[in-house]
Design a protein around this motif. Structure first.
Motif, short mmCIF file in Angstrom:
data_model
loop_
_atom_site.label_atom_id
_atom_site.label_comp_id
_atom_site.label_asym_id
_atom_site.label_seq_id
_atom_site.Cartn_x
_atom_site.Cartn_y
_atom_site.Cartn_z
N TYR A 42 38.52 26.30 19.85
CA TYR A 42 37.62 26.91 20.83
C TYR A 42 37.41 25.92 21.96
O TYR A 42 36.99 24.79 21.77
CB TYR A 42 36.27 27.27 20.22
CG TYR A 42 35.28 27.76 21.26
CD1 TYR A 42 35.50 28.95 21.93
CD2 TYR A 42 34.15 27.00 21.59
CE1 TYR A 42 34.62 29.39 22.91
CE2 TYR A 42 33.27 27.44 22.56
CZ TYR A 42 33.51 28.64 23.22
OH TYR A 42 32.64 29.06 24.20
N ASN A 43 37.73 26.38 23.16
CA ASN A 43 37.53 25.53 24.33
C ASN A 43 37.27 26.42 25.52
O ASN A 43 37.84 27.50 25.64
CB ASN A 43 38.75 24.66 24.58
CG ASN A 43 38.47 23.54 25.56
OD1 ASN A 43 37.32 23.12 25.71
ND2 ASN A 43 39.50 23.03 26.20
N ARG A 44 36.38 25.97 26.36
CA ARG A 44 36.12 26.65 27.62
C ARG A 44 36.11 25.61 28.72
O ARG A 44 35.52 24.54 28.57
CB ARG A 44 34.77 27.38 27.60
CG ARG A 44 34.76 28.68 26.80
CD ARG A 44 35.64 29.73 27.43
NE ARG A 44 35.40 31.05 26.85
CZ ARG A 44 36.06 32.14 27.22
NH1 ARG A 44 37.00 32.06 28.15
NH2 ARG A 44 35.82 33.31 26.66
N PHE A 45 36.81 25.92 29.82
CA PHE A 45 36.85 24.98 30.92
C PHE A 45 35.67 25.22 31.85
O PHE A 45 35.54 26.28 32.45
CB PHE A 45 38.16 25.13 31.71
CG PHE A 45 39.37 24.70 30.92
CD1 PHE A 45 39.68 23.37 30.80
CD2 PHE A 45 40.17 25.65 30.30
CE1 PHE A 45 40.79 22.97 30.09
CE2 PHE A 45 41.28 25.26 29.57
CZ PHE A 45 41.59 23.91 29.46
N ILE A 268 40.56 32.15 22.00
CA ILE A 268 40.40 33.09 23.13
C ILE A 268 41.37 32.71 24.24
O ILE A 268 41.54 31.53 24.56
CB ILE A 268 38.95 33.06 23.65
CG1 ILE A 268 37.96 33.37 22.52
CG2 ILE A 268 38.76 34.04 24.81
CD1 ILE A 268 36.52 33.06 22.87
N ASP A 269 42.02 33.72 24.82
CA ASP A 269 42.86 33.47 26.00
C ASP A 269 42.06 32.80 27.10
O ASP A 269 40.89 33.14 27.32
CB ASP A 269 43.42 34.79 26.54
CG ASP A 269 44.61 35.29 25.73
OD1 ASP A 269 45.13 34.54 24.89
OD2 ASP A 269 45.01 36.46 25.95
N SER A 289 38.66 39.17 27.22
CA SER A 289 37.50 40.05 27.06
C SER A 289 36.98 40.08 25.62
O SER A 289 36.18 40.94 25.27
CB SER A 289 37.87 41.47 27.50
OG SER A 289 38.26 41.50 28.85
N LEU A 290 37.49 39.14 24.78
CA LEU A 290 37.06 38.96 23.39
C LEU A 290 37.50 40.10 22.48
O LEU A 290 36.94 40.31 21.41
CB LEU A 290 35.53 38.79 23.30
CG LEU A 290 34.93 37.65 24.15
CD1 LEU A 290 33.42 37.56 23.94
CD2 LEU A 290 35.60 36.33 23.82
N ARG A 291 38.55 40.83 22.88
CA ARG A 291 39.09 41.88 22.03
C ARG A 291 40.25 41.32 21.21
O ARG A 291 41.10 40.59 21.75
CB ARG A 291 39.58 43.05 22.87
CG ARG A 291 38.49 43.79 23.60
CD ARG A 291 39.06 44.81 24.56
NE ARG A 291 39.91 44.17 25.57
CZ ARG A 291 40.18 44.70 26.76
NH1 ARG A 291 39.68 45.87 27.09
NH2 ARG A 291 40.97 44.06 27.61
N PRO A 292 40.33 41.64 19.90
CA PRO A 292 41.46 41.16 19.08
C PRO A 292 42.78 41.68 19.63
O PRO A 292 42.90 42.85 20.00
CB PRO A 292 41.16 41.73 17.69
CG PRO A 292 39.69 42.01 17.69
CD PRO A 292 39.34 42.39 19.10
#
Length: 854
Positions: A42-45, A268-269, A289-292
Motif C-alpha cells: 500500500y502506497n500513496r504518492f 491499488i492502481d 476507484s477501489l474496484r476489484p
C-alpha cells in the motif's frame, strides 16, 4: 447480384467476425484462492518530500477499508507524509502492518522516517516488522555498507523484526546484506524477468528456493510479487488483465500450499506512478476507484469482452451496409469490403476498450489527441483504396468505357475546332504535333495554334509558315504580354474558333495524335447529354531512361486504374489534352477560367456540376513527351496539387445538398479523389514530422510510446496501399514488374512535393504561379538542392528508426512498431533521393560512354 444476396453475405461476414471474437475469448481458469491474501503493498504518492504534502486521512481510511476485504496485512514504503496514520486505521480494520522506512540521499528525511517508524512500532501492536529501505541499493541511493549501518541502528531500537527490501539479485550479489537483517524481503517480480506468463510462477518459486539455499535458517519473505494488467511488454512478458489474474491466483495458491510468506504488489492502481513507464499505474489488484479487477475464485472472464465484441461487430456491420448501394457488386467484392469494414469495427472497439481500461497519462493524451484525428482522416482514404482494390480484383468489368463503333456512312460529323496553346515550345516538337493533326481522318475540323509570350521569332515563325502552308483549316495566333496562364490563351483560341464548330478539342503542343481520334470519339456526341469525352494521355519517349520508363508507368496507372474506376460513376478528372468538349457545355460553364492553374480540371468539374455526362476511353489516341527530367516532373506535380487545392476552395459549395446537379456518387468520387491524393500526402508528411518530434522523447523514455492502436493502422495502411498498387497494376496496366516497381518509387517520391504545394495553396494569402513543364530531351537540371528537404527528412526518419530500435533493449513491442513506422515513413523521402542519384548516375554513365567512344 440481388440486394437480398448482398445482405446475406454481409450477415455471414458479421457472423464470422463474431465467431472470431468467440475463438479468441481470453476467458480461462486458474487456481482458486478462498482466503484473504497474506499481504499487499500500500502506497500513496503525496508529492515530493520538499512540498510538505500529506496523504489525507480520509483517503487512507477508504483505501484500507477496500484492502481489508482482500488481504490480512499491508506493507507500506514510508512512515511520514500522512502514512504514519496507516497502523492506527489498519488496526481498526483488523489489518497488520509491515511498516516501511524510506531511505534515500536526504539524511534529514531519513531521520524523520526512522523516528516515525520506531515510534509507530512501539505504540501499535499490529506493526509486525520494519522494512528499512526499498531497493535503496538497486537505486544507487546508498551503498550496501551505508544501508547496513542504518539497519543496525534501527535493530537496536526496534521492538519488532527488521528487514530490508531489495530485488532478489541484490541479496545474491551481497550476502552480507541478508546477514545483517532479521528477515529478507526479496522482490521477485516475474514480469521484470522478461519471461512468458506460462512460466512466471515456476520461475518465481525457483528463485525463492535459490534464496533459501543461499540463506539457510533465515526468514525469507517474497516482499513483492506482481504482474501489471496493462501497459507495454517487457521482452516476452505481456501485461493483461486476465494474465495478471492467472499469475497472481496460481502463485498465491502455490505459496499457501508451500507455506511461503509473501506480499503482492500492489493493492491499488496508481495512475501517477510514471517512473516505471506506462506499466507503472497498473500493478494493483484494485483499480484507482477501489474496484476489484478480478475474482479470486471461479472462472476468469473479461466483463467488458462481449461488450467490445458487440461493438466491433455492430460498427463493422453498420459500415458494411454501404455495400448495399454498390451496383452490381460481386461476391468477392462484397466480402472484401465487408471484411475491411469489420476490421475498422475491431479497431473502434479496441479504442473504446483502451479508454475503459487505461488511465490517460500526459504522453498518451498527447499521442491520442494528435493520432486519432489523423487516423480519422486516414480511415476513409484506406477504405477507398480497399474499395478500388476490390473493384479491380473481384468486381465486374468496367461498363462505361466508351465503346468505339464501326463508322456509319450516315453518321453526323459536327465540326471540331482543335486548339493547341504553346509557350516557348521547341518548333520541331510543335511542328510534329501540327503535322499529326493535319493527318486526322475526319472531314470537318479546324486547328487554332496560339503562341503566347514568346517574342523570339525562332520559336514561332516556322509554326506560322507551316500553318499558312496547310491552308485555311489551320489558324495561327500570336500574342505577347498575355496574363491569365494557359486559360487566357485558350480563351483567345475560342474567340477565333469557327462559329459553326460544335466540338472543341484540346491537345498540348507536344502531342502526336492518332488519325482516328476524331472519327472514333466524336460520334458519341450524338447523345445530347454528353458534354465532354476524355482520352488518356500517353507518352512516346518512355524508353529514354530508367526514370522516364518509371514516370511513364506511373502516369499509366492513373489513366488505366483511377480514371477507369471514376468513369463508372461519371466522375472523371478532365485533362487539358486529348479532350473533346461540347461547345454549348463549355459556354454554359463559363469557358476557361484563370482563377486556378488547373483550368482543365476546373472546367470539367463545372460542366459536370451542370449535369452534363462525361465519357472516357482508355484507348490511346495521343502520345506526348514526358517531363524532361525529374525536377520537371516534380514541378508539374506541384502545379497539379496547387490547382487541386484551388479547385476545392472554388467548388466546395457545389458539394452541398441542392447546390449542383452532381449526384452522391460523383461527389463521393471527387471527395475521395482529393482525400487520396493531396490530403493523404499532407497527412503522411504531417505524421512524419510529428513522429520526428516524438523520437527524442521516446528514446529518452520521457513520455509513453504511442500505443499499438495508433501504430498498427499506419502499418496496415502502408500494406494495403502496397497491395492495392501491386494488384491494380498487374490487372490493369500493361507494364513489367520492374516498371511497376519504378512507378511505385516515382509515386512515393513526390509526397513532400505534393504536400508542401497543397499546404502553400491552402494558405489564405497564397498566390498562383504557372510553371511550364519542360519536356523533350534537353540536359537534366540538377535536383540535388531541390531534393534537400527529402534528403534531410528521410535521413532523420531512418536515423530515428535506428535509434529507437537500438535503445529498445527490452524489446518493447510499441517501440519496435514505432521504429518500423519511422522506417516506412522515410521511404517516400528516400525515394526522391534515390531518383536524384539515379538521374545523376545515369548522366555520368552517358558521359563515360561518350568519352570511351572518342
Amino acid at each position: 447480384m440481388s440486394l437480398g444476396t448482398v445482405a446475406l453475405i454481409l450477415g455471414v461476414v458479421a457472423c464470422l467476425h463474431l465467431g472470431l471474437w468467440a475463438l479468441k475469448n481470453p476467458a480461462t481458469t486458474a487456481a482458486p484462492v478462498e482466503d484473504r491474501l497474506a499481504s499487499v503493498s500500500y502506497n500513496r504518492f503525496a508529492g515530493a518530500p520538499s512540498a510538505g504534502l500529506t496523504v489525507p486521512e480520509a483517503r487512507i481510511r477508504a483505501d484500507l477499508t477496500a484492502i481489508a476485504g482482500q488481504a490480512r496485512a499491508v506493507r507500506t514504503y514510508a512512515s511520514t507524509q500522512g502514512l504514519e496514520r496507516v497502523p492506527e486505521i489498519a488496526a481498526e480494520l483488523g489489518l497488520t502492518v509491515t511498516l516501511g522506512i524510506w531511505i534515500d540521499n536526504d539524511n534529514a528525511r531519513n531521520e524523520r522516517e526512522i523516528q516515525s517508524a520506531l515510534d509507530l512500532a512501539r505504540h501499535n501492536p499490529n506493526v509486525t516488522r520494519l522494512v528499512v529501505g526499498n531497493e535503496t541499493v538497486f537505486r544507487h541511493e546508498r551503498s550496501v555498507a551505508d544501508l547496513i549501518r542504518i539497519i543496525q541502528r534501527v535493530k537496536r531500537d526496534s521492538p519488532v523484526p527488521v528487514a530490508t527490501a531489495e530485488n532478489w539479485q541484490t541479496f545474491i550479489q551481497h550476502p552480507e546484506l541478508g546477514d545483517a537483517v532479521d528477515q529478507i524481503f526479496a522482490h521477485i517480480i516475474p514480469y521484470w524477468e522478461g519471461g512468458p506468463k506460462a512460466s512466471a510462477v515456476g520461475r518465481s518459486l525457483a528463485i525463492y528456493d535459490r534464496l533459501r539455499a543461499a540463506f539457510p535458517g533465515k526468514t525469507i519473505v517474497i516482499g513483492e510479487l506482481g504482474w501489471p494488467s496493462a501497459g507495454r511488454n517487457y521482452e516476452q512478458s505481456m501485461p493483461g488483465s486476465i494474465t495478471q489474474a492467472v499469475v497472481l491466483r496460481d502463485f498465491v495458491a502455490r505459496a499457501m500450499a508451500l507455506g511461503i510468506d509473501y506480499n503482492i504488489v500492489e493493492a491499488i492502481d496508481q495512475p501517477e506512478k510514471l517512473f516505471e513507464g506506462n506499466v507503472g499505474p497498473y500493478w494493483g489488484i484494485l483499480d484507482a476507484s477501489l474496484r476489484p479487477k478480478f475474482a479470486w475464485t471461479g472462472p476468469l472472464v473479461d466483463a467488458e469482452y462481449w461488450k467490445a465484441a458487440a461493438c466491433a461487430v455492430l460498427v463493422g456491420l453498420l459500415l458494411s451496409l454501404s455495400v448495399l448501394l454498390l451496383p452490381g457488386a460481386t461476391v468477392g467484392q462484397v466480402m472484401l469490403l465487408a471484411g475491411a469494414d469489420h476490421v475498422i469495427g475491431d479497431w473502434c472497439a479496441s479504442v473504446l476498450g483502451y479508454w475503459h481500461a487505461h488511465y490517460f497519462l500526459h504522453g498518451e493524451v498527447i499521442a491520442f489527441g494528435v493520432g486519432l484525428p489523423l487516423l480519422g482522416l486516414l480511415a476513409p482514404i484506406l477504405l477507398s483504396r480497399v474499395g478500388e482494390l476490390a473493384a479491380v480484383t473481384f468486381g465486374r468489368n468496367p461498363e462505361r468505357l466508351l465503346a468505339i463503333s464501326p463508322p456509319r456512312p450516315d453518321a453526323a460529323t459536327p465540326k471540331v475546332s482543335i486548339h493547341i496553346p504553346a509557350y516557348r515550345e521547341p518548333p520541331e516538337m510543335l511542328l510534329r504535333t501540327i503535322e499529326s493533326v493535319a493527318r486526322l481522318d475526319y472531314p470537318d475540323f479546324e486547328c487554332v495554334v496560339i503562341i503566347n509570350n514568346t517574342p523570339d521569332p525562332a520559336f514561332w515563325q516556322p509554326i506560322e509558315t507551316r500553318c499558312r502552308e496547310l491552308g485555311p483549316r489551320f489558324k495561327f495566333l500570336r500574342v505577347e504580354n498575355l496574363q491569365g496562364f494557359k486559360a487566357a490563351a485558350l480563351r483567345l483560341a475560342m474567340a477565333e474558333a469557327a462559329a459553326d464548330a460544335e466540338i472543341i478539342g484540346v491537345i498540348d503542343a507536344d502531342y502526336v495524335v492518332d488519325p482516328r481520334w476524331l472519327a472514333d470519339l466524336v460520334p458519341s456526341f450524338a447523345d445530347p447529354e454528353v458534354g465532354l469525352i476524355q482520352a488518356p494521355q500517353d507518352h512516346r519517349d518512355g524508353d529514354r531512361s530508367l526514370i522516364h520508363a518509371a514516370m511513364n508507368a506511373e502516369y499509366a496507372g492513373f489513366f488505366d486504374i483511377g480514371m477507369v474506376e471514376r468513369n463508372e460513376f461519371n466522375a472523371i478528372i478532365v485533362h487539358g489534352t486529348m479532350c473533346l468538349i461540347r461547345r454549348t457545355a463549355m459556354a454554359a460553364a463559363g469557358g476557361w477560367s484563370s482563377d486556378t492553374i488547373c483550368e482543365d480540371s476546373d472546367l470539367g468539374l463545372t460542366i459536370m456540376e451542370l449535369g452534363w455526362r462525361a465519357h472516357y476511353t482508355n484507348r490511346r489516341y495521343g502520345w506526348g513527351l514526358l517531363p524532361q527530367d525529374y525536377q520537371a516532373f516534380r514541378v508539374q506535380r506541384a502545379r497539379w496539387a496547387t490547382g487541386a487545392v484551388q479547385i476545392v476552395r472554388k467548388h466546395w459549395r457545389k458539394f452541398l445538398p441542392g447546390s449542383s446537379r452532381l449526384d452522391h456518387d460523383q461527389k463521393r468520387e471527387f471527395l475521395l479523389g482529393w482525400l487520396n491524393w493531396f490530403v493523404a500526402e499532407s497527412i503522411a508528411v504531417a505524421a512524419a514530422l510529428l513522429n520526428l518530434i516524438w523520437v527524442p522523447f521516446i528514446a529518452l523514455d520521457i513520455v509513453a510510446i504511442p500505443d499499438v492502436l495508433l501504430t498498427i493502422p499506419i502499418i496496415a495502411a502502408f500494406l494495403v496501399t502496397l497491395l492495392h498498387f501491386a494488384c491494380a497494376y498487374r490487372m490493369r496496366v500493361a507494364v513489367s514488374y520492374w516498371q511497376m516497381l519504378g512507378a511505385m518509387i516515382v509515386f512515393m517520391s513526390v509526397q513532400w512535393t505534393v504536400a508542401s504545394a497543397a499546404f502553400t495553396a491552402a494558405l489564405p494569402a497564397s498566390r498562383s504561379y504557372f510553371h511550364r513543364t519542360r519536356k523533350g530531351s534537353g540536359a537534366p537540371v540538377t535536383t540535388r538542392i531541390i531534393a534537400m528537404p527529402e534528403m534531410l527528412l528521410g535521413a532523420l526518419l531512418a536515423a530515428g528508426a535506428i535509434t529507437i530500435y537500438a535503445v529498445n533493449i527490452y524489446r518493447h513491442l510499441e517501440a519496435d512498431l514505432f521504429a518500423t513506422i519511422l522506417l516506412l515513413q522515410s521511404l517516400p523521402f528516400l525515394s526522391a533521393v534515390a531518383l536524384v542519384w539515379l538521374e545523376r548516375f545515369g548522366d555520368r554513365r552517358s558521359i563515360s560512354a561518350a568519352r570511351a567512344a572518342i
